[in-house]
Design an enzyme around this catalytic site. Structure first.
Site, PDB file in Angstrom:
ATOM      1  CB  CYS A  91      -0.934   0.005   1.202  1.00 35.39           C
ATOM      2  SG  CYS A  91      -1.906  -1.500   1.403  1.00 35.39           S
ATOM      3  CG  HIS A 360      -6.428   1.207   0.100  1.00 37.80           C
ATOM      4  ND1 HIS A 360      -5.247   1.789  -0.322  1.00 37.80           N
ATOM      5  CD2 HIS A 360      -6.068   0.186   0.935  1.00 37.80           C
ATOM      6  CE1 HIS A 360      -4.229   1.161   0.236  1.00 37.80           C
ATOM      7  NE2 HIS A 360      -4.697   0.181   0.993  1.00 37.80           N
TER       8      HIS A 360
END
Length: 417
Positions: A91, A360
């Protein structure tokens, strides 16, 4: 150190894009960043950093950036022979790509560099691929190590480690940390819900956000349980997207039109840290990265006026507010609940809607934070605008090593008012 500036930045809308390919999303982000910088093409780009985490699941395990940028080279929009470095750090990928481009300018090896990242997580025909992309962010060589670690930590946190097939293991690890914080500091589920509701309300104002609806604290609390104390509204969704930034030296900036110079945002700091198996009582790697970043920028947390933090779950906003030094340890829940991180608050956080509302798409997330904060510092955020924002901070973590992320990046941006 040489000053480094962002002159162009862009993010696609984050959502499920089943009809857009990796190449399509890359093109959208790249052309958007060029347009934002007032450039017709990228002829002056000398280095590029391309971030992605999941293309290996779609049979593209290597040269991902070269594959996605080739159509742009063919169309004369991206220069031939430019070295392109592929980045994968879960991420945190987008922020690590920006760190690479920033270092290119600092070192003097380039005067204009590109950081770009793309991700597609939604796959209606092969939903199992989505889970495999997330599972790649935790140790698959020795999984018994983290099973034993989480089992022992669960006893201390008062929440047994019981992963389920309806969620990623990351949601369980966040839930365990939240339960420990609740046990130690008196944090409540309602305080976590307050952060989630605030971010959904910010997201309703952001045309780039995946979720564009308002929520109350009660709405968040009543939503479907994922892993106590987390409900679905407190967790980031599955989606696709891309984001990019063009960074340059002061010499390069000085030769650009005044309109471009007026909108340039300085990268005051870009700091990375690495994760480890830590105890629940030990500070996280994001605090290490934050301290490095504050030292680089020559400021303290009191200067920050707006921030984007990695709220893969809404508990993370509470925790990262503490790790960034925005409030005392143990006070994050009360800090968020007080309204300090919302509109008109002392330090608005996740004005984009955060990961829980904006979305996301893993590799693109860090650069989308930079896009939001640049928009804020330029005074171009519309209904989300934070008044008189001069200093901004982005915290972006990726992967899992115990209760740490595997990598964390903290970026500080500056634009005098």
């Amino acid at each position: 150190m040489r000053d480094v500036y962002i002159i162009g930045t862009y993010s696609t809308a984050f959502r499920r894009w089943p009809d857009k390919s990796y190449k399509d999303l890359t093109r959208d982000a790249y052309l958007g960043a060029l347009a934002d910088a007032g450039l017709e093409n990228g002829d002056q780009i000398e280095n590029a950093w391309f971030g992605n985490c999941g293309m290996w699941a779609d049979a593209q395990g290597s040269i991902r950036g070269q594959v996605c940028m080739t159509p742009l080279v063919r169309d004369g929009l991206f220069p031939e022979r430019v070295p392109l470095v592929n980045v994968e750090d879960a991420c945190a990928t987008g922020s690590v790509a920006l760190n690479g481009a920033w270092k290119d300018i600092l070192s003097g090896t380039a005067d204009l560099a590109l950081a770009i990242a793309v991700e597609k997580l939604y796959d209606p025909d092969h939903p199992e691929r989505t889970m495999s992309k997330f599972n790649a962010g935790i140790d698959q060589q020795d999984p018994q190590e983290w099973h034993d670690y989480y089992a022992a930590a669960g006893e201390k946190a008062g929440k047994p480690f019981e992963p389920g097939p309806d969620r990623t293991v990351f949601m369980d690890t966040y839930a365990m940390q939240a339960c420990y914080h609740m046990k130690k500091h008196g944090t409540t589920q309602a305080q976590i819900a307050a952060g989630a509701a605030k971010n959904h309300n910010y997201g309703a104002l952001n045309d780039k956000a995946q979720y564009r609806f308002e929520m109350s604290v009660e709405d968040v609390m009543k939503d479907r349980a994922v892993s106590f104390p987390l409900t679905r509204s407190m967790c980031s969704p599955i989606g696709d997207g891309a984001a990019a930034a063009l960074v340059c030296s002061e010499d390069f900036l000085s030769n650009l039109p005044q309109a471009v110079r007026d909108r340039a945002v300085r990268i005051a700091a870009s700091a990375l840290s690495g994760g480890k198996y830590r105890s629940l009582d030990e500070e996280g790697l994001s605090r290490v990265a934050a301290k490095k970043a504050y030292r680089q920028a020559g400021i303290g947390p009191e200067k920050i006026r707006v921030a984007e933090v990695h709220d893969a779950t809404s508990f993370c906003e509470i925790y990262q507010a503490e790790m960034m030094g925005f409030c005392d340890d143990g006070e994050g829940g009360r800090f968020v609940e007080s309204g300090a991180t919302g509109p008109g608050g002392r330090l608005p956080i996740n004005t984009s809607g955060g990961l829980v509302s904006k979305g996301h798409p893993v590799g693109a997330t860090g650069l989308s934070m930079v896009y939001e904060l640049s928009t804020q510092l330029r005074g171009e955020a519309g209904d989300r605008q934070v008044p008189d924002a001069e200093w901004a901070l982005a915290e972006n973590g990726g992967g899992v090593i115990g209760f740490d992320e595997a990598c964390c990046a903290v970026t500080i941006l500056h634009k005098p008012q």
